[in-house]
Motif scaffolding. Structure first.
Motif, PDB file in Angstrom:
ATOM      1  N   ALA A 431     -46.219   3.509  96.915  1.00  0.00           N
ATOM      2  CA  ALA A 431     -46.004   2.702  98.113  1.00  0.00           C
ATOM      3  C   ALA A 431     -45.096   1.504  97.868  1.00  0.00           C
ATOM      4  O   ALA A 431     -44.760   0.781  98.809  1.00  0.00           O
ATOM      5  N   ALA A 432     -44.675   1.289  96.612  1.00  0.00           N
ATOM      6  CA  ALA A 432     -43.803   0.149  96.319  1.00  0.00           C
ATOM      7  C   ALA A 432     -42.450   0.278  97.003  1.00  0.00           C
ATOM      8  O   ALA A 432     -41.727  -0.703  97.153  1.00  0.00           O
ATOM      9  N   SER A 433     -42.104   1.484  97.423  1.00  0.00           N
ATOM     10  CA  SER A 433     -40.856   1.692  98.166  1.00  0.00           C
ATOM     11  C   SER A 433     -41.173   2.453  99.447  1.00  0.00           C
ATOM     12  O   SER A 433     -41.198   3.687  99.457  1.00  0.00           O
ATOM     13  N   PRO A 434     -41.427   1.730 100.544  1.00  0.00           N
ATOM     14  CA  PRO A 434     -41.729   2.416 101.812  1.00  0.00           C
ATOM     15  C   PRO A 434     -40.603   3.325 102.276  1.00  0.00           C
ATOM     16  O   PRO A 434     -40.827   4.220 103.094  1.00  0.00           O
ATOM     17  N   GLU A 435     -39.390   3.091 101.744  1.00  0.00           N
ATOM     18  CA  GLU A 435     -38.257   3.915 102.169  1.00  0.00           C
ATOM     19  C   GLU A 435     -38.317   5.334 101.622  1.00  0.00           C
ATOM     20  O   GLU A 435     -37.649   6.229 102.143  1.00  0.00           O
ATOM     21  N   ARG A 436     -39.083   5.550 100.582  1.00  0.00           N
ATOM     22  CA  ARG A 436     -39.180   6.898 100.013  1.00  0.00           C
ATOM     23  C   ARG A 436     -40.193   7.721 100.826  1.00  0.00           C
ATOM     24  O   ARG A 436     -41.342   7.304 100.981  1.00  0.00           O
ATOM     25  N   PRO A 437     -39.808   8.898 101.314  1.00  0.00           N
ATOM     26  CA  PRO A 437     -40.702   9.693 102.168  1.00  0.00           C
ATOM     27  C   PRO A 437     -41.736  10.482 101.356  1.00  0.00           C
ATOM     28  O   PRO A 437     -41.718  11.715 101.306  1.00  0.00           O
ATOM     29  N   VAL A 438     -42.637   9.765 100.692  1.00  0.00           N
ATOM     30  CA  VAL A 438     -43.636  10.443  99.881  1.00  0.00           C
ATOM     31  C   VAL A 438     -44.631  11.170 100.790  1.00  0.00           C
ATOM     32  O   VAL A 438     -44.882  10.764 101.930  1.00  0.00           O
ATOM     33  N   THR A 439     -45.204  12.217 100.259  1.00  0.00           N
ATOM     34  CA  THR A 439     -46.102  13.075 101.024  1.00  0.00           C
ATOM     35  C   THR A 439     -47.515  13.028 100.436  1.00  0.00           C
ATOM     36  O   THR A 439     -47.748  12.411  99.387  1.00  0.00           O
ATOM     37  N   THR A 440     -48.416  13.709 101.106  1.00  0.00           N
ATOM     38  CA  THR A 440     -49.775  13.827 100.578  1.00  0.00           C
ATOM     39  C   THR A 440     -49.767  14.502  99.215  1.00  0.00           C
ATOM     40  O   THR A 440     -50.549  14.145  98.325  1.00  0.00           O
ATOM     41  N   ALA A 441     -48.850  15.452  99.035  1.00  0.00           N
ATOM     42  CA  ALA A 441     -48.754  16.129  97.734  1.00  0.00           C
ATOM     43  C   ALA A 441     -48.377  15.133  96.635  1.00  0.00           C
ATOM     44  O   ALA A 441     -48.893  15.206  95.514  1.00  0.00           O
TER      45      ALA A 441
END
Length: 514
Positions: A431-441
Motif C-alpha cells: 500500500a506504500a504506492s497507491p498508484e500500483r494496481p495491486v490485487t487480492t492475489a
C-alpha cells in the motif's frame, strides 16, 4: 440560566479532562529515554541516534557511541538520510516509495524501531540493511516500514549507514591514522555499531538480543555476506537473509587507497585535512564510465582479504528475482544474436559453445527468451557455487529462492520481477504506492512471503503450518522455492545447466548474480 450554562460547561470540562489519554510509548536506551508514537497495535520509534554524528573531525572516522541526553528525547520523526544524490520521484521501475525523498545530511546515523504494543515475551528481531549500491539508500524508505511485520510479532529495526565517499573512501592518510581501527569501510563500521546498539538496547523495546536476524537487499545483501565473514560482527546476530546480492571480490586496500588519492587530486585537496574541510556537496564523485565508485574494500581488519570464510556459521536465506537485469542493463531481453553470443561468452567463458546448445535461438522470440534465461540461470548458478564454498566452513542450513511474481505498476510487462520488487511483499508494504494496481492475489502472496520470512527470523527455518514446503539447499540435488502466487519447490537449475556452471566455476570462472 447563565448559572445552568456555567455548570454544564464545568461538567463538560471535567469530563474532557478525565477521559483517559493513551500514553506515548517510551523505552530506555543506554543514551537516555526515548518517546515514540503508537500506530494501531505497533509502537514506533523513529530517528534514534545510535552513534555520535560523523561530522567535522569525525568525518571518515570509526563510529563513537551516541552521547547521553537528559530528559525525554522525541523519537517521532525519521532522522536525516545520509548524504547522496536523490531522485524523489523515482526512476526506472523504482517509483517514489522505493527512493529517498530528500532531507539528506552527514548527520545521518539514526535507526528506527517498530515493536508490538502488546508483548508476550521477548520478540525476534529483524535488522534491515538498505540497498543502493553502497552509494544511496535510507532506513526511512517507505517500502521498509516495519509496521506490518511488527503487528505479526517481530521487532523491526531499519538503519542508516554512511554511503558513497563518506562511507567508503580509502586513503593512505586514513590508514596511517586508523590505529587499532579498520582503515576503511566506515559504512560497514556503522552497521556493526548499529548491531552493537541492538544487542545493548533492544530488550527495552521488547526484542530478544539472542534472536537477531540481519537482512538486506542488493548492496544490503552484500553487506550481510560481508558481516557473516567479518570477525568484528561475530556474535551480534544469529540468522542472515540476503536478497539479490552475493559475496563479491573485494578491492585490495592499496588499490582503493590509490583511487582515494586520485579522487582527492580531482577535488583539489592536497591532504586528508583539506578533504575534511570541504563541504559535503563538493565531495560528490564525478559521473561517467570512469568515475570512482566507493564500495567496501579488503581492509584486513573488518573485512579480511583472501578467500571467503564464514566467521559466523548461521542459518541463511538467500535468493534472486527472476528479472534482476531488466532495470540494470540496456540489453535485457534483446533478440540481437550478437548480444546473446556475448552474453553466453561472459556467462560461461570457454564453455559458451556448449552452453549455446541449451538455449534455443533460431527465432527472435527464442533469442529474447534465451537472453533472459541465461542471466537467470547464471544467477542461480552463482548461488549454487557460493553455497558449495560456504559448506566447507559452515554447517547451518541455507534456504534459496527465486522470486518470479510480477509487481503491478508502470511498464510492468517491461520490468517484470525486477530488482527489489520482492521487498513490498516481504514487509507487507504494497500500500506504500497507491498508484500500483495491486490485487487480492498480491496481498495474499505478501501474507505468504512474510510468513516464510517471519518463520526464518523466529527459528532459522522458513517452513511453517499451511505453507508449501521449502527445502534446505543441498549440493547433491539443489532445490529452491520458486515464489509466485503458489510458491513451489523446484530444482535450482536443469541438470545439464547446473553441471556446466559447476564446470565453469571449477575452471576458475565466477558466475555473476546479475
Amino acid at each position: 440560566m447563565k448559572a445552568v450554562r456555567a455548570r454544564r460547561a464545568a461538567c463538560c470540562l471535567f469530563l474532557a479532562t478525565t477521559v483517559p489519554v493513551e500514553a506515548a510509548p517510551r523505552a530506555v536506551t543506554r543514551s537516555g529515554l526515548v518517546e515514540g508514537v503508537q500506530e494501531g497495535g505497533v509502537a514506533v520509534f523513529r530517528g534514534i541516534p545510535y552513534v555520535r554524528p560523523p561530522v567535522g573531525p569525525d568525518r571518515w572516522r570509526a563510529p563513537v557511541p551516541a552521547p547521553r541526553w537528559t530528559g525525554v528525547r522525541p523519537a517521532t520523526r525519521f532522522g536525516h538520510s545520509c548524504w547522496q544524490a536523490v531522485s524523489p520521484k523515482g526512476f526506472g521501475p523504482w517509483t517514489h516509495e522505493y527512493v529517498v525523498a530528500g532531507d539528506i545530511s552527514e548527520d545521518c546515523l539514526f535507526l528506527n524501531v517498530w515493536t508490538p504494543v502488546k508483548r508476550a515475551g521477548p520478540r525476534p528481531v529483524l535488522v534491515w540493511i538498505h540497498g543502493g549500491g553502497f552509494n544511496s539508500g535510507s532506513g526511512a524508505i517507505p517500502i521498509y516500514d516495519g509496521a506490518a511485520l511488527a503487528a505479526r510479532g517481530a521487532v523491526v529495526v531499519t538503519i542508516n549507514y554512511r554511503v558513497g565517499v563518506f562511507g567508503f573512501l580509502s586513503h593512505p592518510e586514513l590508514t596511517g591514522e586508523a590505529g587499532g581501527n579498520p582503515p576503511a569501510n566506515f559504512g560497514l563500521m556503522d552497521i556493526v555499531a548499529a548491531l552493537r546498539w541492538v544487542k545493548a538496547n533492544i530488550a527495552s523495546f521488547g526484542g530478544d538480543p539472542g534472536a537477531v536476524t540481519i537482512a538486506g537487499q542488493s548492496a544490503g545483501a552484500m553487506a550481510v555476506h560481508e558481516l557473516v565473514a567479518s570477525p568484528a560482527a561475530k556474535g551480534l546476530f544469529h540468522r542472515a537473509i540476503g536478497e539479490s546480492g552475493l559475496p563479491r571480490a573485494l578491492t585490495p586496500l592499496d588499490q582503493a587507497e590509490a583511487q582515494g588519492v586520485a579522487f582527492a587530486k580531482e577535488k583539489g585537496a592536497a591532504s586528508l585535512a583539506a578533504l575534511r574541510a570541504m563541504p559535503a556537496e563538493a565531495l560528490q564523485p564525478s559521473q561517467g564510465a570512469n568515475a570512482v565508485r566507493f564500495v567496501p574494500v579488503a581492509d584486513g581488519r573488518l573485512l579480511p582479504a583472501g578467500p571467503w570464510r564464514a566467521a559466523s556459521d548461521v542459518p541463511m536465506l538467500v535468493g534472486l528475482n527472476a528479472d534482476e537485469g531488466s532495470a540494470l542493463g540496456e540489453d535485457y531481453g534483446s533478440a540481437d544474436p550478437a548480444k546473446l553470443s556475448d552474453l553466453l561468452r561472459t556467462s560461461f567463458g570457454p564453455l559458451a559453445g556448449r552452453a549455446a546448445a541449451l538455449y534455443p535461438s533460431s527465432t527472435e522470440s527464442e533469442r529474447a527468451v534465451a537472453n533472459e534465461q541465461v542471466r537467470r540461470d547464471r544467477g542461480l548458478g552463482a548461488i549454487d557455487i557460493w553455497a558449495g564454498r560456504r559448506a566447507a566452513t559452515a554447517r547451518s542450513p541455507v534456504y534459496a529462492y527465486l522470486f518470479t511474481h510480477v509487481l503491478p505498476g508502470p511498464d510492468a510487462s517491461r520490468w517484470k520481477a525486477f530488482h527489489s520488487s520482492e521487498i513490498p511483499y516481504v514487509f507487507g508494504t504494497l500500500a506504500a504506492s497507491p498508484e500500483r494496481p495491486v490485487t487480492t492475489a498480491d496481498s495474499n502472496l505478501s501474507a505468504v512471503v512474510s510468513s516464510y520470512w517471519l518463520n526464518f527470523i523466529t527459528r532459522g527455518d522458513p517452513n511453517g503450518a499451511g505453507l508449501p514446503e521449502w527445502p534446505a539447499l543441498t549440493q547433491a540435488a539443489p532445490r529452491a522455492l520458486f515464489i509466485d502466487n503458489v510458491p513451489q519447490a523446484k530444482p535450482l537449475l536443469r541438470p545439464e545447466t547446473l553441471a556446466l556452471l559447476r564446470e565453469y566455476a571449477a575452471r576458475g570462472g565466477e558466475p555473476s548474480a546479475f
